[in-house]
Design a protein around this motif. Structure first.
Motif, PDB file in Angstrom:
ATOM      1  N   TYR A   1       0.827  -1.196   0.000  1.00 46.79           N
ATOM      2  CA  TYR A   1       0.000   0.000   0.000  1.00 46.79           C
ATOM      3  C   TYR A   1       0.874   1.264   0.000  1.00 46.79           C
ATOM      4  N   ARG A   2       1.903   1.259   0.856  1.00 42.86           N
ATOM      5  CA  ARG A   2       2.812   2.409   0.884  1.00 42.86           C
ATOM      6  C   ARG A   2       3.559   2.561  -0.434  1.00 42.86           C
ATOM      7  N   LYS A   3       3.950   1.432  -1.027  1.00 41.05           N
ATOM      8  CA  LYS A   3       4.655   1.449  -2.303  1.00 41.05           C
ATOM      9  C   LYS A   3       3.751   2.029  -3.393  1.00 41.05           C
ATOM     10  N   ALA A   4       2.461   1.647  -3.368  1.00 40.91           N
ATOM     11  CA  ALA A   4       1.510   2.142  -4.359  1.00 40.91           C
ATOM     12  C   ALA A   4       1.340   3.648  -4.239  1.00 40.91           C
ATOM     13  N   ILE A   5       1.278   4.159  -3.008  1.00 33.68           N
ATOM     14  CA  ILE A   5       1.145   5.602  -2.809  1.00 33.68           C
ATOM     15  C   ILE A   5       2.380   6.319  -3.348  1.00 33.68           C
ATOM     16  N   SER A   6       3.569   5.783  -3.025  1.00 33.00           N
ATOM     17  CA  SER A   6       4.810   6.406  -3.499  1.00 33.00           C
ATOM     18  C   SER A   6       4.854   6.442  -5.021  1.00 33.00           C
ATOM     19  N   ALA A   7       4.441   5.358  -5.654  1.00 29.73           N
ATOM     20  CA  ALA A   7       4.461   5.287  -7.115  1.00 29.73           C
ATOM     21  C   ALA A   7       3.491   6.310  -7.703  1.00 29.73           C
ATOM     22  N   PHE A   8       2.322   6.457  -7.080  1.00 28.98           N
ATOM     23  CA  PHE A   8       1.335   7.406  -7.567  1.00 28.98           C
ATOM     24  C   PHE A   8       1.852   8.839  -7.432  1.00 28.98           C
ATOM     25  N   VAL A   9       2.423   9.144  -6.261  1.00 26.03           N
ATOM     26  CA  VAL A   9       2.944  10.497  -6.018  1.00 26.03           C
ATOM     27  C   VAL A   9       4.086  10.818  -6.984  1.00 26.03           C
ATOM     28  N   ALA A  10       4.809   9.776  -7.433  1.00 25.25           N
ATOM     29  CA  ALA A  10       5.932   9.986  -8.347  1.00 25.25           C
ATOM     30  C   ALA A  10       5.492  10.021  -9.812  1.00 25.25           C
ATOM     31  N   SER A  11       4.227   9.698 -10.080  1.00 18.74           N
ATOM     32  CA  SER A  11       3.775   9.625 -11.477  1.00 18.74           C
ATOM     33  C   SER A  11       3.648  11.009 -12.098  1.00 18.74           C
ATOM     34  N   LYS A  12       3.768  11.059 -13.425  1.00 15.13           N
ATOM     35  CA  LYS A  12       3.741  12.366 -14.069  1.00 15.13           C
ATOM     36  C   LYS A  12       2.348  12.982 -14.044  1.00 15.13           C
ATOM     37  N   GLU A  13       1.306  12.151 -14.054  1.00 16.64           N
ATOM     38  CA  GLU A  13      -0.054  12.682 -13.978  1.00 16.64           C
ATOM     39  C   GLU A  13      -0.300  13.392 -12.636  1.00 16.64           C
ATOM     40  N   TYR A  14       0.209  12.790 -11.564  1.00 16.90           N
ATOM     41  CA  TYR A  14       0.030  13.397 -10.247  1.00 16.90           C
ATOM     42  C   TYR A  14       0.751  14.742 -10.180  1.00 16.90           C
ATOM     43  N   ASN A  15       1.953  14.784 -10.756  1.00 16.63           N
ATOM     44  CA  ASN A  15       2.714  16.030 -10.743  1.00 16.63           C
ATOM     45  C   ASN A  15       2.082  17.094 -11.638  1.00 16.63           C
ATOM     46  N   LEU A  16       1.440  16.629 -12.711  1.00 20.53           N
ATOM     47  CA  LEU A  16       0.693  17.542 -13.577  1.00 20.53           C
ATOM     48  C   LEU A  16      -0.454  18.166 -12.785  1.00 20.53           C
ATOM     49  N   LEU A  17      -1.124  17.336 -12.000  1.00 17.41           N
ATOM     50  CA  LEU A  17      -2.219  17.814 -11.154  1.00 17.41           C
ATOM     51  C   LEU A  17      -1.716  18.877 -10.181  1.00 17.41           C
ATOM     52  N   LEU A  18      -0.574  18.620  -9.555  1.00 15.90           N
ATOM     53  CA  LEU A  18      -0.008  19.591  -8.614  1.00 15.90           C
ATOM     54  C   LEU A  18       0.301  20.909  -9.311  1.00 15.90           C
ATOM     55  N   GLU A  19       0.837  20.809 -10.539  1.00 11.89           N
ATOM     56  CA  GLU A  19       1.149  22.022 -11.298  1.00 11.89           C
ATOM     57  C   GLU A  19      -0.110  22.820 -11.581  1.00 11.89           C
ATOM     58  N   GLU A  20      -1.183  22.109 -11.968  1.00 11.41           N
ATOM     59  CA  GLU A  20      -2.444  22.777 -12.251  1.00 11.41           C
ATOM     60  C   GLU A  20      -2.986  23.466 -11.013  1.00 11.41           C
ATOM     61  N   LEU A  21      -2.911  22.774  -9.883  1.00 11.03           N
ATOM     62  CA  LEU A  21      -3.407  23.363  -8.636  1.00 11.03           C
ATOM     63  C   LEU A  21      -2.597  24.599  -8.261  1.00 11.03           C
ATOM     64  N   ASN A  22      -1.301  24.524  -8.481  1.00  8.78           N
ATOM     65  CA  ASN A  22      -0.437  25.658  -8.139  1.00  8.78           C
ATOM     66  C   ASN A  22      -0.685  26.866  -9.040  1.00  8.78           C
ATOM     67  N   SER A  23      -0.949  26.593 -10.341  1.00  4.57           N
ATOM     68  CA  SER A  23      -1.124  27.707 -11.266  1.00  4.57           C
ATOM     69  C   SER A  23      -2.457  28.414 -11.053  1.00  4.57           C
ATOM     70  N   ASP A  24      -3.419  27.737 -10.401  1.00  6.59           N
ATOM     71  CA  ASP A  24      -4.713  28.361 -10.128  1.00  6.59           C
ATOM     72  C   ASP A  24      -4.601  29.430  -9.052  1.00  6.59           C
ATOM     73  N   SER A  25      -3.694  29.247  -8.115  1.00  2.39           N
ATOM     74  CA  SER A  25      -3.629  30.155  -6.980  1.00  2.39           C
ATOM     75  C   SER A  25      -2.878  31.435  -7.289  1.00  2.39           C
TER      76      SER A  25
END
Ligand code: ZN
Length: 85
Positions: free
Chosen positions: A61-85
């Motif tokens: 479960y922890r490995k799955a979370i780490s993999a998700f957080v490291a994925s490019k889609e997740y980082n794209l989401l973070l970028e989108e959230l940051n650019s909104d503010s």
């Protein structure tokens, strides 16, 4: 692993996987690793196959979370959230 929050005041126990454990969980984790590697039998009777499976599943479960957080889609989401503010 048990949900105990390790406060920043006391040094958290660090594992090679970058996980933080309270001292109780660290002891269990170390035993899990030893038992899994076949180095020694469990120290207490209730560290049975099911106990091993709990640790195995939790680490997956922890490995799955780490993999998700490291994925490019997740980082794209973070970028989108940051650019909104
Ligand atoms: Zn704990």
């Amino acid at each position: 692993m048990c949900g105990t929050q390790v406060t920043s005041g006391e040094a958290p126990e660090r594992t090679p996987f970058g996980l933080n454990f309270c001292s109780d969980c660290m002891a269990e984790f170390e035993e899990f690793v030893s038992v899994t590697k076949g180095k020694k039998p469990p120290e207490v009777f209730w560290h049975n196959q099911e106990w091993l499976e709990v640790w195995r599943a939790w680490l997956d479960y922890r490995k799955a979370i780490s993999a998700f957080v490291a994925s490019k889609e997740y980082n794209l989401l973070l970028e989108e959230l940051n650019s909104d503010s």
